[in-house]
Structure formats: structure tokens, C-alpha cells
Scaffold this active site. Structure first.
Site, PDB file in Angstrom:
ATOM      1  N   ASP A   1      -2.915  10.563  -2.019  1.00 49.02           N
ATOM      2  CA  ASP A   1      -3.143   9.546  -2.325  1.00 49.02           C
ATOM      3  C   ASP A   1      -3.737   9.842  -3.866  1.00 49.02           C
ATOM      4  O   ASP A   1      -3.500   9.213  -4.390  1.00 49.02           O
ATOM      5  CB  ASP A   1      -4.190   7.813  -1.738  1.00 49.02           C
ATOM      6  CG  ASP A   1      -4.089   7.168  -0.671  1.00 49.02           C
ATOM      7  OD1 ASP A   1      -2.987   6.077  -1.028  1.00 49.02           O
ATOM      8  OD2 ASP A   1      -4.076   7.595   0.323  1.00 49.02           O
TER       9      ASP A   1
ATOM     10  N   ASN B   1      -6.484  11.706   0.935  1.00 48.99           N
ATOM     11  CA  ASN B   1      -5.253  10.944   1.503  1.00 48.99           C
ATOM     12  C   ASN B   1      -6.265   9.938   2.843  1.00 48.99           C
ATOM     13  O   ASN B   1      -7.520  10.045   3.241  1.00 48.99           O
ATOM     14  CB  ASN B   1      -4.784  11.897   2.146  1.00 48.99           C
ATOM     15  CG  ASN B   1      -3.381  10.984   2.860  1.00 48.99           C
ATOM     16  OD1 ASN B   1      -2.834  10.518   2.097  1.00 48.99           O
ATOM     17  ND2 ASN B   1      -2.839  10.955   4.195  1.00 48.99           N
ATOM     18  N   LYS B   2      -5.468   9.340   3.799  1.00 51.67           N
ATOM     19  CA  LYS B   2      -6.269   8.449   5.021  1.00 51.67           C
ATOM     20  C   LYS B   2      -7.635   8.623   5.497  1.00 51.67           C
ATOM     21  O   LYS B   2      -7.107  10.197   5.762  1.00 51.67           O
ATOM     22  CB  LYS B   2      -4.940   7.813   5.259  1.00 51.67           C
ATOM     23  CG  LYS B   2      -5.451   6.743   6.192  1.00 51.67           C
ATOM     24  CD  LYS B   2      -6.247   5.141   5.536  1.00 51.67           C
ATOM     25  CE  LYS B   2      -6.583   4.816   6.771  1.00 51.67           C
ATOM     26  NZ  LYS B   2      -7.052   3.024   6.156  1.00 51.67           N
TER      27      LYS B   2
ATOM     28  N   ARG C   1       0.668  -1.489  -0.105  1.00 54.60           N
ATOM     29  CA  ARG C   1      -0.499  -0.155   0.347  1.00 54.60           C
ATOM     30  C   ARG C   1       0.707   1.424   0.415  1.00 54.60           C
ATOM     31  O   ARG C   1       2.132   0.864   0.249  1.00 54.60           O
ATOM     32  CB  ARG C   1      -1.197   0.053   1.601  1.00 54.60           C
ATOM     33  CG  ARG C   1      -0.466  -0.534   2.287  1.00 54.60           C
ATOM     34  CD  ARG C   1      -0.510   0.405   3.884  1.00 54.60           C
ATOM     35  NE  ARG C   1      -0.466   1.390   3.711  1.00 54.60           N
ATOM     36  CZ  ARG C   1       0.309   2.575   3.659  1.00 54.60           C
ATOM     37  NH1 ARG C   1       1.487   1.817   4.141  1.00 54.60           N
ATOM     38  NH2 ARG C   1       0.297   4.005   3.746  1.00 54.60           N
ATOM     39  N   GLY C   2       0.383   2.480  -0.325  1.00 52.14           N
ATOM     40  CA  GLY C   2       0.973   3.721  -0.348  1.00 52.14           C
ATOM     41  C   GLY C   2       1.408   4.079  -1.749  1.00 52.14           C
ATOM     42  O   GLY C   2       1.174   2.895  -2.828  1.00 52.14           O
ATOM     43  N   ALA C   3       0.750   5.055  -2.004  1.00 51.37           N
ATOM     44  CA  ALA C   3       0.633   5.518  -3.281  1.00 51.37           C
ATOM     45  C   ALA C   3       1.349   5.195  -4.146  1.00 51.37           C
ATOM     46  O   ALA C   3       1.533   4.543  -5.876  1.00 51.37           O
ATOM     47  CB  ALA C   3       0.051   7.417  -3.807  1.00 51.37           C
TER      48      ALA C   3
ATOM     49  N   ARG D   1      -8.001  -0.733  -6.526  1.00 46.48           N
ATOM     50  CA  ARG D   1      -8.556   0.084  -5.517  1.00 46.48           C
ATOM     51  C   ARG D   1      -8.731   1.179  -6.426  1.00 46.48           C
ATOM     52  O   ARG D   1      -7.597   1.986  -6.721  1.00 46.48           O
ATOM     53  CB  ARG D   1      -7.266   0.641  -4.337  1.00 46.48           C
ATOM     54  CG  ARG D   1      -6.461  -0.727  -3.206  1.00 46.48           C
ATOM     55  CD  ARG D   1      -6.111  -0.659  -2.451  1.00 46.48           C
ATOM     56  NE  ARG D   1      -6.566   0.320  -1.699  1.00 46.48           N
ATOM     57  CZ  ARG D   1      -5.854   1.022   0.046  1.00 46.48           C
ATOM     58  NH1 ARG D   1      -5.254   0.929  -0.297  1.00 46.48           N
ATOM     59  NH2 ARG D   1      -6.718   1.963   0.541  1.00 46.48           N
TER      60      ARG D   1
ATOM     61  N   GLN E   1      -1.926   1.897  10.783  1.00 47.17           N
ATOM     62  CA  GLN E   1      -0.957   1.756   9.734  1.00 47.17           C
ATOM     63  C   GLN E   1       0.566   2.791  10.540  1.00 47.17           C
ATOM     64  O   GLN E   1       1.698   2.756  10.467  1.00 47.17           O
ATOM     65  CB  GLN E   1      -1.270   2.729   8.623  1.00 47.17           C
ATOM     66  CG  GLN E   1      -1.977   1.532   7.572  1.00 47.17           C
ATOM     67  CD  GLN E   1      -3.222   1.640   7.483  1.00 47.17           C
ATOM     68  OE1 GLN E   1      -3.748   1.906   8.315  1.00 47.17           O
ATOM     69  NE2 GLN E   1      -3.967   1.336   6.554  1.00 47.17           N
TER      70      GLN E   1
END
Length: 321
Positions: free
Chosen positions: A227, A237-238, A45-47, A83, A186
Site C-alpha cells: 500500500d 502492507n496488509k 480497495r487495493g492501492a 483511508r 481478503q
């Protein structure tokens, strides 16, 4: 420094982020289905890392389905949509797919280029971001970060956490608060793990404590990733990012977003056009129903600056991506 994601001997290798911090586990992914499962389970995960995953995923598809155009096209579409909120995944897959007419090796070469560009971008963001933090906050700021933006979210170094690491390297950091980032933690699991490995003093706080800690004067700036960054400067973002942005505005401290140019999406006018992924109730509770949006939208008027690998965009001065 270990790479979060790479191509090794014909397969994609990733650090399984779902196993951390208890175990540093490496997964080898040989098929598109295995890669998609890893993406959707947040093993990777992570852009920036997802952009690399998109490129390597198309390289896998080219090797498996090279003689079946219909199956190959379907595999690429599945990778792009694994995603929906983060722009890097689809962008990386699309970029590698352009090379499909030239064969699997050309696709793999392009995927390597995406990987290498993200590594270079991380170092550039670390330098630009550290310079900006010192300019805005002074010599030894206390920072709050949200979710995970270190090497685990990129390939090496990271985005916002890369800036934190650079400040630490310069001896210009007083401390870090990592919000735990519910529901999958996270921040508490991954960011804390990375900060500990770097020898950076830090504390973990529940998500809702962030704005109060800012109001109490314990935070000099908020620094986090994205993201997707829309054309007007809205930041996707998250979930929890918006709350921290409101807290930073109320406290009168900078709210800084660090993400590579590959995360800037000029084709999306604002956050209103972005599909926000819902992760389902199971991640939140086993009792009753729940709503579990994985991301939120932080309006551009709450953002002080956006740092990419090429520039600093002073949103607070009216600049746009």
C-alpha cells in the site's frame, strides 16, 4: 476481463468486494459521499484501485461542486483522507485536483489517464515479476501470497497476483497458497475467487500457518503487494505481511513485493512516519475490546526485491527505491 472500477455514464462503477465470493455485485456511485463510504467499507480497495478512485472522486466533486470552491476543496480533502495509510488514494485525488481550474471535463480526462496507466502498469509488473520469480526460484515455483492483489485490487490483472497469473499462462507455476488474511478474509474470499476464475490450482491457509509451511519446504517464494513503499524500502502492507517476511527470511526463500511506481513514496523516509490505520474492534470480535491495525510495516532488510512496472529493485543488494 471486468474492470474493478470505471467511469460509466456519469457515475463511478465498482465491483462490490464486500459481496464476493457469494455475489458479483456492481455498485454505481453518484456522489463523493457514496464513493467515500465504498472506500471506507472496503467495497473498493487495493492501492492501484484506490488511486483510480481518488481521481474519479475528484471528477464527481467537480461536477457536483463546480460552482462552490469551498465545498469543492472540502470534498477533495475528504477523498484524500478517506483511508490514510495507502499513498495511492491521496496521490490520485491530488493529481486530478490540479486540473480543477480547467473544469470538470479536464479533471475526468486526468482520472481516465490514471486508470489507463494502472492497467498498463499491471501488465508490465506481471512480465517483470514473472521473469524475476523464474530467475530466483526455477521453472515451476510454489508461491505463497497474502491479502488480495489481483484485478480486484487494481483495475485489471493486478500486482502480485498478476505475476502469478502470468506464470500460470507460461505454464511455470506449480501451485499457490493464499493466506486467508484476517479479519476480513481478503485472501480466502477474494484471492481464492480470482485464482479459481483463472483456473489456477491453489490452497487457502490460515495466516499463522504461512511461516510453518515455509519452514517445512512447501513454499519457494512469498509474493505480495504494498500500500506504500517508503524511500528506504520499508513496505507498508496488509497486517500479517511482516510475519510472512520473517518466515521467509528464516526459511531462506525470496520475499517479493510487487507494486506500481505510483505506490513508491519517496517523500516518506521510512515506515516509522506512516500512519497505520486502525479498523476498530468490530471487525475482530463482538466480545470485549480488540486492537485491529489494518496494515503493518515490513523492514526493508527482510525484502528480497521490489518489482514495479518500470524496474526491479534488489533490496537484498542494497538498492533503494
Amino acid at each position: 476481463m471486468m474492470r474493478t472500477i470505471d467511469w460509466v455514464n456519469g457515475a463511478v462503477e465498482i465491483i462490490d468486494q464486500t459481496a464476493l465470493p457469494g455475489e458479483l455485485r456492481i455498485l454505481r456511485l453518484h456522489t463523493v459521499g457514496e464513493l467515500i463510504a465504498a472506500i471506507q467499507s472496503l467495497a473498493v480497495r487495493g492501492a492501484p484501485a484506490l488511486g483510480v478512485a481518488g481521481g474519479f472522486g475528484v471528477a464527481l466533486a467537480a461536477r457536483v461542486h463546480g460552482d462552490d470552491p469551498a465545498a469543492l476543496a472540502l470534498a477533495v480533502r475528504k477523498i484524500e483522507s478517506a483511508r490514510p495509510t495507502a499513498v495511492n488514494l491521496a496521490r490520485g485525488a491530488q493529481r486530478a485536483a490540479v486540473l480543477l481550474p480547467h473544469g470538470p471535463e479536464a479533471v475526468l480526462t486526468e482520472a481516465f489517464a490514471i486508470r489507463d496507466e494502472e492497467i498498463v502498469a499491471s501488465q508490465a509488473m506481471a512480465t517483470l515479476g514473472a521473469d524475476l520469480v523464474v530467475e530466483l526460484c526455477g521453472a515451476r515455483p510454489r508461491l505463497l501470497t497474502h491479502c488480495n492483489t489481483g484485478g480486484l485490487a487494481a483495475v485489471t490483472i493486478g500486482t502480485a497476483l498478476g505475476v502469478v497469473g502470468e506464470l500460470h499462462r507460461r505454464d511455470r507455476l506449480a501451485g499457490v497458497i493464499a493466506s486467508e488474511t484476517r479479519p476480513l478474509l481478503q485472501g480466502a474470499r477474494l484471492t481464492s475467487w480470482e485464482l479459481a476464475r483463472w483456473g489456477i490450482e491453489h490452497r487457502v491457509a490460515v495466516d499463522s500457518a504461512g511461516p510453518f509451511l515455509m519452514a517445512r519446504g512447501e513454499v519457494d517464494a512469498v509474493i505480495l503487494g504494498a500500500d506504500r513503499i517508503c524511500a528506504n524500502g520499508d513496505v507498508i502492507n496488509k497486517i500479517g505481511t511482516y510475519s510472512h517476511a520473517l518466515g521467509a527470511q528464516r526459511a531462506g526463500i525470496p520475499f517479493l513485493v510487487v507494486a506500481p511506481e505510483s505506490t513508491v513514496d519517496l517523500d516518506t523516509p521510512s515506515g516509522a512516519q506512516v500512519e497505520i490505520e486502525d479498523r476498530g474492534a468490530g471487525e475482530v470480535t463482538a466480545f470485549g475490546d480488540a486492537v485491529n491495525p489494518a496494515f503493518d510495516i515490513t523492514p526493508h532488510d527482510l525484502v528480497t526485491a521490489i518489482v514495479t512496472d518500470r524496474r526491479v529493485i534488489r533490496v537484498d543488494r542494497g538498492e533503494k527505491p
